[in-house]
Motif scaffolding. Structure first.
Motif, PDB file in Angstrom:
ATOM      1  N   ALA A  85      42.613  41.269  44.590  1.00  0.00           N
ATOM      2  CA  ALA A  85      43.629  41.019  43.654  1.00  0.00           C
ATOM      3  C   ALA A  85      43.008  40.749  42.423  1.00  0.00           C
ATOM      4  CB  ALA A  85      44.662  39.806  44.158  1.00  0.00           C
ATOM      5  N   SER A  86      41.816  40.089  42.103  1.00  0.00           N
ATOM      6  CA  SER A  86      41.628  39.696  40.797  1.00  0.00           C
ATOM      7  C   SER A  86      40.425  40.585  40.433  1.00  0.00           C
ATOM      8  CB  SER A  86      40.760  38.354  40.853  1.00  0.00           C
ATOM      9  OG  SER A  86      39.665  38.461  41.511  1.00  0.00           O
ATOM     10  N   ARG A  87      39.546  41.454  41.167  1.00  0.00           N
ATOM     11  CA  ARG A  87      38.794  42.061  40.619  1.00  0.00           C
ATOM     12  C   ARG A  87      38.496  43.541  41.196  1.00  0.00           C
ATOM     13  NH1 ARG A  87      33.311  38.244  39.769  1.00  0.00           N
ATOM     14  NH2 ARG A  87      34.388  36.601  38.728  1.00  0.00           N
ATOM     15  N   ALA A  88      39.476  43.726  42.209  1.00  0.00           N
ATOM     16  CA  ALA A  88      39.705  45.246  42.776  1.00  0.00           C
ATOM     17  C   ALA A  88      38.153  45.445  43.648  1.00  0.00           C
ATOM     18  CB  ALA A  88      39.989  46.258  41.900  1.00  0.00           C
ATOM     19  N   GLU A  89      37.613  44.302  44.086  1.00  0.00           N
ATOM     20  CA  GLU A  89      36.133  44.800  44.675  1.00  0.00           C
ATOM     21  C   GLU A  89      36.061  43.904  45.862  1.00  0.00           C
ATOM     22  OE1 GLU A  89      32.989  44.230  42.175  1.00  0.00           O
ATOM     23  OE2 GLU A  89      33.312  42.248  42.053  1.00  0.00           O
ATOM     24  N   THR A  90      35.371  43.989  46.754  1.00  0.00           N
ATOM     25  CA  THR A  90      35.352  43.127  48.050  1.00  0.00           C
ATOM     26  C   THR A  90      34.248  42.095  47.690  1.00  0.00           C
ATOM     27  OG1 THR A  90      33.221  44.484  48.906  1.00  0.00           O
ATOM     28  CG2 THR A  90      35.471  45.214  49.436  1.00  0.00           C
ATOM     29  N   ILE A  91      33.917  41.134  48.547  1.00  0.00           N
ATOM     30  CA  ILE A  91      32.891  39.999  48.526  1.00  0.00           C
ATOM     31  C   ILE A  91      31.831  40.861  48.791  1.00  0.00           C
ATOM     32  CG2 ILE A  91      32.105  38.021  49.582  1.00  0.00           C
ATOM     33  CD1 ILE A  91      35.011  37.316  50.412  1.00  0.00           C
TER      34      ILE A  91
ATOM     35  N   SER B  21      32.760  49.386  46.105  1.00  0.00           N
ATOM     36  CA  SER B  21      32.824  48.404  47.389  1.00  0.00           C
ATOM     37  C   SER B  21      33.996  48.477  48.343  1.00  0.00           C
ATOM     38  CB  SER B  21      32.420  46.983  47.018  1.00  0.00           C
ATOM     39  OG  SER B  21      33.140  46.304  46.074  1.00  0.00           O
ATOM     40  N   LYS B  22      35.111  48.514  47.292  1.00  0.00           N
ATOM     41  CA  LYS B  22      36.322  48.596  48.068  1.00  0.00           C
ATOM     42  C   LYS B  22      36.540  49.926  49.192  1.00  0.00           C
ATOM     43  CE  LYS B  22      40.024  50.032  46.138  1.00  0.00           C
ATOM     44  NZ  LYS B  22      41.357  50.141  45.027  1.00  0.00           N
ATOM     45  N   ILE B  23      36.192  50.911  48.295  1.00  0.00           N
ATOM     46  CA  ILE B  23      36.338  52.311  49.232  1.00  0.00           C
ATOM     47  C   ILE B  23      35.290  52.499  49.977  1.00  0.00           C
ATOM     48  CG2 ILE B  23      35.954  54.724  48.946  1.00  0.00           C
ATOM     49  CD1 ILE B  23      37.224  54.697  46.209  1.00  0.00           C
TER      50      ILE B  23
ATOM     51  N   ALA C 176      39.994  35.460  51.536  1.00  0.00           N
ATOM     52  CA  ALA C 176      38.965  35.467  50.474  1.00  0.00           C
ATOM     53  C   ALA C 176      38.590  36.709  49.874  1.00  0.00           C
ATOM     54  CB  ALA C 176      37.464  34.791  50.934  1.00  0.00           C
ATOM     55  N   GLU C 177      38.706  37.648  50.697  1.00  0.00           N
ATOM     56  CA  GLU C 177      38.651  39.195  50.489  1.00  0.00           C
ATOM     57  C   GLU C 177      40.035  39.688  49.647  1.00  0.00           C
ATOM     58  OE1 GLU C 177      36.244  41.427  50.562  1.00  0.00           O
ATOM     59  OE2 GLU C 177      35.030  41.059  52.216  1.00  0.00           O
ATOM     60  N   ARG C 178      40.873  39.039  49.975  1.00  0.00           N
ATOM     61  CA  ARG C 178      42.061  39.420  49.573  1.00  0.00           C
ATOM     62  C   ARG C 178      42.531  38.790  48.129  1.00  0.00           C
ATOM     63  NH1 ARG C 178      45.659  43.257  51.281  1.00  0.00           N
ATOM     64  NH2 ARG C 178      47.840  42.857  50.491  1.00  0.00           N
TER      65      ARG C 178
END
Length: 672
Positions: free
Chosen positions: A109-115, A223-225, A103-105
């Motif tokens: 891929a779609s929004r460049a952010e985590t859940i 959130s990704k970083i 789900a995170e992946r």
């Protein structure tokens, strides 16, 4: 031969009783693998290497993975106590981690952010079907790989479970004692987990101290970083339950009705002398990334004035210095305050980033643009739409279109300067002008614009840079610092040129337009100056101005003379200053801001925000400045000032954490 093979087969799959030490070792290994697999989901580049590297950082003196290991481990332990079968639990636990990772992946891929926790509200609100938009083009391969991994892992756990004769993790002969022990252990672990999550974002909380000890460093702008640096579970958990505000003792429905009535009456009195409606004009909120006057930095000298045009503009219109809560970062906090009129001063120390911790889950967030129609509220930011969760928050604010580097609304043009990767200010201004020119009917709009040209880092982007920086306090600038300052200063010079040209273009349009221009914070380039605590206030003061074009029939010079307390301000007061500059009728809320600004021109919270760091200071004091830039001790202020500050807390609590009594009292609306 057949006998030997049978003996070997029997030996390989012989069953035996696993010891507690064996369980502990396997627990450690499986939990470690879970941490790695969770990191795989949020690493969009070199996923395997970076996921193992997150754990491997421990051997390089970076211990953030320990926090992730502990948090994930508590969840694993709870499942073990509830199920009481080690290998079955391990199979289920790891399979869940794989599902989360997939789900995170997909979201990455779609929004460049985590859940985010806000996504849980999205799903529970009946929008689960929309999750298909998270599905990337290679979704089938990822799902297939995940299914194969789950099958292989499940088979391995079944084999291990078959070999294990121990039975339960907790082995007590009496069934009631065994059940009680398991439930009690699970309950204690759940209590620890809940306490951990509740206190991890609260400075002074036990878990906050723990994760800080092991090197947790929040990166709340992305959130990704944050997840890549501090762990997927830690990044998610820190957003679950930040304390928003302390509830004022006098907060009640009766109190809020009286407060609304008080400022409604005063707004009516003010509106007698106000002659315009702000919504009859186009208003542009222009946040200029890291813009400030380098010549005002203590101990620094440049060989030329890099902002002569903006300096002249400031001299002839409402302008001054804005007290910023950030240094080197924190853009979204300034943006939040400017749009909402709320102040970071009133929030609890645990709430470091409203855009990440508050707005996504808020049921009501009134913003200035909402005075205009939603279809007339537009936002421009020449970067990724998910930065600071703007893609989610701007929808809540009521912006109908958000132009970024992402689809569906792609900002154009996207020119850059020199070797910089950021879209330059001229291109951003062109995008706004093109949008205005599309409308031939003179419709009034609200534009939220945040530039990117002067964003860190400053790596000698501009060829033939003729700016030279020198120290005036005897401390020689290091090579890296000198280069950064000179690069930044050249960028500021470009901003100066482009901004003047932008205003000239607006002046030629036959529609009333007013611009609120401000730098969000100073760049984090002044390492020498930042070492001196006496420079703290100077390094938190940026430049701002409010300007109107000819078609608005507003005299900028007259507005400057009539402006009260414009020399110093903070972004939460921009609404009041904007309406004063335009001589526009006010809402009860803007009337309140106007009255408070007259007595407390500028305020900022006790916050350290260096180079995109996020750490509030619980024992520190908020900073209040008068119109001469001097410190105000509000504890010794007169009764009216103290009452205004208390009213501010009541208003902000009701809007952000309370029961929204003001929502139905027309407190944010302007009487027509």
């Amino acid at each position: 031969m057949r006998v030997r093979i049978q003996e070997k087969w029997s030996y390989t799959f012989s069953r035996h009783n696993y010891s507690k030490r064996s369980y502990a070792l396997w627990f450690f290994i499986i939990n470690l693998l879970a941490v790695v697999i969770l990191q795989w989901g949020i690493n969009d580049e070199h996923a395997v290497l970076n996921s193992w590297g997150f754990v491997g950082n421990i051997f390089r003196g970076k211990y953030a993975a320990i926090n992730e290991f502990l948090l994930v481990g508590v969840v694993y332990f709870i499942l073990l106590m509830l199920i009481n079968r080690f290998w079955l639990t391990s199979g289920i636990f790891f399979a869940l981690c794989i599902v989360i990772t997939v789900a995170e992946r997909f979201k990455m891929a779609s929004r460049a952010e985590t859940i985010l926790p806000a996504d849980m509200n999205f799903i529970s609100g009946g929008n689960a079907g929309n999750l298909l938009e998270w599905m990337p083009s290679d979704a089938f391969q990822i799902i297939l790989g995940a299914v194969i991994l789950v099958i292989v892992w499940t088979a391995f756990m079944m084999v291990m479970g078959h070999r294990d004769t121990r039975g339960g993790v907790v082995r007590l002969k009496n069934v009631w004692t065994r059940t009680f022990s398991r439930i009690a252990s699970a309950a204690v672990a759940i209590a620890i987990l809940v306490s951990f999550v509740l206190s991890m974002s609260s400075i002074g909380g036990w878990s906050h101290g723990l994760i800080t000890f092991f090197g947790d460093s929040p990166k709340l702008w992305d959130s990704k970083i944050d997840a890549q640096n501090n762990g997927t579970a830690i990044g998610f958990a820190r957003l679950l339950n930040p304390k928003i505000m302390d509830k004022p003792q006098t907060y009640s429905e009766t109190t809020m009705k009286k407060l609304a009535a008080k400022y409604s009456k005063r707004a009516q009195e003010t509106n007698v002398t106000r002659t315009t409606q702000a919504t009859d004009s186009t208003v542009i909120y222009l946040l200029s990334e890291s813009f400030s006057d380098p010549s005002r930095v203590p101990g620094l000298k440049l060989n030329k004035d890099v902002i002569p045009r903006i300096r002249t503009i400031k001299e002839n219109t409402t302008s001054g210095y804005m007290l910023s809560s950030g240094y080197g970062g924190g853009t979204a906090n300034l943006e939040y305050m400017a749009l909402t009129g709320m102040s970071m001063v009133n929030f609890a120390p645990s709430l470091s980033s409203p855009y990440q911790q508050l707005v996504p889950n808020a049921s009501w967030t009134p913003t200035l643009n909402q005075l205009w129609k939603s279809e007339d509220s537009l936002a421009f930011h020449p970067y990724l739409s998910n930065m600071y969760s703007r893609n989610v928050n701007y929808k809540k604010f009521g912006f109908s279109k958000f132009y970024t580097l992402d689809k569906p609304y792609v900002i154009q043009p996207q020119n850059t300067l020199g070797t910089s990767k950021y879209v330059d200010d001229q291109a951003t201004y062109t995008a706004v002008l093109n949008s205005l020119k599309k409308d031939k009917n003179g419709q009034s709009y609200f534009y939220q614009v945040a530039t990117m040209q002067n964003h860190m880092p400053y790596k000698n982007w501009y060829p033939n840079n003729d700016i030279e920086a020198t120290s005036t306090n005897g401390q020689e600038l290091g090579k890296s610092e000198k280069q950064s300052i000179e690069t930044y200063a050249k960028g500021a010079q470009y901003t100066d040129t482009y901004t003047k040209a932008f205003l000239d273009s607006l002046d030629k349009l036959n529609r009333p337009i007013t611009v609120v221009f401000y730098g969000d914070h100073l760049p984090g380039a002044y390492k020498t100056a930042a070492k001196d605590e006496n420079n703290s206030v100077a390094l938190h003061e940026t430049d701002y101005f409010i300007w109107s074009n000819k078609a608005s029939n507003i005299s900028n010079e007259a507005a400057k003379k009539a402006a009260t307390n414009s020399a110093y301000t903070s972004p939460n007061f921009f609404q009041a200053q904007l309406f004063e500059h335009m001589n526009a009728k006010v809402s009860p809320f803007i009337e309140f801001l106007d009255e408070l600004h007259a007595r407390v021109p500028a305020m900022e919270p006790a916050v350290v925000n260096k180079i995109q760091g996020w750490a509030r200071i619980p024992e520190g004091q908020a900073l209040y400045l008068n119109n001469q830039g001097k410190y105000i001790d509000v504890t010794h202020a007169d009764a009216q000032t103290r009452q205004l500050l208390e009213d501010y807390k009541l208003i902000q609590y009701d809007v952000t954490a309370g029961k929204h009594y003001l929502k139905n009292l027309d407190f944010m609306d302007i009487a027509q």
